[in-house]
Structure formats: structure tokens, C-alpha cells
Write an enzyme that holds these catalytic residues in place. Sequence first.
Site, short mmCIF file in Angstrom:
data_model
loop_
_atom_site.label_atom_id
_atom_site.label_comp_id
_atom_site.label_asym_id
_atom_site.label_seq_id
_atom_site.Cartn_x
_atom_site.Cartn_y
_atom_site.Cartn_z
N ASP A 7 0.84 -1.21 0.00
CA ASP A 7 0.00 0.00 0.00
C ASP A 7 0.88 1.26 0.00
O ASP A 7 0.37 2.37 -0.13
CB ASP A 7 -1.02 0.00 1.15
CG ASP A 7 -0.38 -0.08 2.52
OD1 ASP A 7 0.86 -0.19 2.61
OD2 ASP A 7 -1.12 -0.02 3.53
N SER A 8 2.21 1.07 0.06
CA SER A 8 3.12 2.21 -0.11
C SER A 8 2.98 2.77 -1.52
O SER A 8 3.54 3.83 -1.83
CB SER A 8 4.57 1.78 0.17
OG SER A 8 4.90 0.64 -0.58
N ASP A 21 -1.00 -6.18 -0.26
CA ASP A 21 -1.40 -5.53 0.99
C ASP A 21 -2.90 -5.35 1.04
O ASP A 21 -3.53 -4.92 0.06
CB ASP A 21 -0.76 -4.12 1.06
CG ASP A 21 0.39 -4.07 2.04
OD1 ASP A 21 0.47 -4.93 2.93
OD2 ASP A 21 1.21 -3.14 1.91
N LYS A 33 -1.33 -9.45 2.86
CA LYS A 33 -0.62 -9.00 4.07
C LYS A 33 -1.54 -8.07 4.85
O LYS A 33 -2.14 -7.16 4.27
CB LYS A 33 0.69 -8.30 3.70
CG LYS A 33 1.42 -7.74 4.93
CD LYS A 33 2.87 -7.41 4.66
CE LYS A 33 3.10 -6.10 3.93
NZ LYS A 33 2.59 -4.90 4.61
N GLU A 69 -1.82 -5.68 8.49
CA GLU A 69 -1.09 -5.05 9.59
C GLU A 69 -1.81 -5.31 10.90
O GLU A 69 -3.03 -5.17 10.98
CB GLU A 69 -0.97 -3.54 9.35
CG GLU A 69 -0.14 -3.21 8.12
CD GLU A 69 0.08 -1.71 7.93
OE1 GLU A 69 -0.26 -0.92 8.84
OE2 GLU A 69 0.61 -1.35 6.87
N GLU A 121 8.46 -4.38 10.95
CA GLU A 121 8.90 -3.05 10.50
C GLU A 121 9.31 -2.18 11.68
O GLU A 121 8.60 -2.09 12.69
CB GLU A 121 7.74 -2.36 9.73
CG GLU A 121 8.11 -0.96 9.27
CD GLU A 121 7.15 -0.36 8.25
OE1 GLU A 121 6.22 -1.05 7.79
OE2 GLU A 121 7.35 0.82 7.91
O1 KIV Z 1 3.56 -1.21 1.61
C1 KIV Z 1 4.75 -1.47 1.86
O2 KIV Z 1 5.67 -1.04 1.18
C2 KIV Z 1 5.02 -2.32 3.01
C3 KIV Z 1 6.45 -2.53 3.37
C4 KIV Z 1 6.87 -1.42 4.24
C5 KIV Z 1 6.69 -3.85 4.00
O3 KIV Z 1 4.12 -2.78 3.66
#
Ligand code: KIV
Length: 258
Positions: A43-44, A82, A111, A113, A176
Site C-alpha cells: 500500500d506504499s 497488501d 498481508k 497489519e 517493520e
Molecule cells: O507497503 C509497503 O511497502 C510495506 C512494506 C513497508 C513492507 O508494507
Amino acid sequence: MSSPIRDFIKKKGKEKIVMLTVYDFSMAKILSRSDLDAVLVGDSLGMNVLGYPTTLQVTMTDMVSHVRAVARAGIKQLIVADMPFMSYEQSVEKAIYNAGKMAREGAHAVKLEGGSEIEEKVSKIVEAGIPVMGHIGLTPQRVLRIGGYRIMKDEDKLVSDAKALEDAGAFSIVIENTLSHIAKKITDTIKIPTICIGSGPHCDGQVLVIHDVLGLGEFIPYFAKPYLNLKEQILSAVKSFTEDVKTGKFPFKENYKE
Ligand code: KIV
């Protein structure tokens, strides 16, 4: 028969696991020729591709569109997607529904969080047949509650969160921004692979944002290493093209037919 997820899990204790983020088709095509073990449609992408201020603005629609683009590249690596902010917090049903959407679009795993508070959601998604990667330590989707992007140091909580995720059936956990001795303790405690970002060298693997590795990011955090200065190389190529057009050099003979 080899499977990206089984190959990934088997590497714990034998070989370091390497993962990078990827957000689009052309980059996924390039990365498929690499020895990366996994790619993360993170999600970055909110900050790196869409210009959002944080990951909180990223929606399922955004994620699905990028997961689809990456999956279309037909890559050999494990594709982890994500689950964006508010796609799994409200209910187990919503979490399963949205994880299913990611899997339908071509993700091999999702993934999420969080730690013990998302245990039930993780176990139900896994029961539905979708592998889950956990994400503990600094969880950027909780930035408002955490009060900024900072190093997380509550060792007991992090270890118990990792155990909860393992018990819920997660196949791996991203750690992280915590202290390296905490990441080591977690890695030594659980049987599934840990992947560090900003948490030192002791995890079973490392993940970074591809924009940071290529020198494309607006802001490169201290724990990332740029292996290229692609921003400058792009500017230089664009400058040369502009000069060639302005001076009438482009198109060259080989670029057109009479
Ligand atoms: O979205 C992302 O880039 C991440 C990494 C920081 C692991 O979740």
C-alpha cells in the site's frame, strides 16, 4: 512441483529471503527475471505512485488495479498483496471478502497489519484458503494512533503478537521498524519466516520499497539503500531527448521511414 509459497516458507534457517515492492506491469516483468523470492504490491503505492500523503488514503479499488497489473506480468515470484486501511478492520466477513478479491485478481497471499487483535481475521482468511503474511512493529495504517512513524520497542507485545499471528496460521511476518534484538528474538521464537524492514539483520529475510532501492523515492529512509540514482538518470535522458527534438536531431534516420 515447486510452489512460490512453499519455496518461500522452506527458506527459513537455510537461505535469506528477499522481497521488494512492485506496483506495475513493466516493473513486474523486469523483476520476474531476477532472483527475488517474492514481490509485495504494497500500500506504499499510495505515496510512491498515487501521490497520497499516507497509506490511509489507499482503497481496495487502488490495490485491485495494481495487483491486477502485476499479476498480468505472469511472474514466477510469490505475489503478496497488501490489504489496505479499512478493508479488514470492520468484520471477519469483510476481511475474507476483500482477501478473496485480491486472490481472484492474482495475488498468492495477502498481508495484514496488526497483531493479536486481528488473530481471528487472519485465521478465517487462512481457513478460506488464502495465505496471510502478518505485519507487526511499526504499522503505518495505525499512524494516527501510534502518533507518528517511530521505532516500536515493546518487546513483550511484539513477541506475543508474532506468536498470535503464527498460531492463527500466518505463513510469514514482516517486522517493520523495531530494534534488531527484538526482531532476533521474534525470529528465534517462531517457526515461520520473518522479514525485516528497518529492523536489522537478524530476520529470515529483508524487504524494501523498490523506489528506495532504485533511488526514485522522494524521501529515502535511513534503513534503505539506494543502489541506483534513477531519478537523476531519468532527468538526464529527458534532457537529452528535449535537446535532440529542439535542435532537430530527433527523429534520427533509423527512427522513421521515407
Ligand atoms: O507497503 C509497503 O511497502 C510495506 C512494506 C513497508 C513492507 O508494507
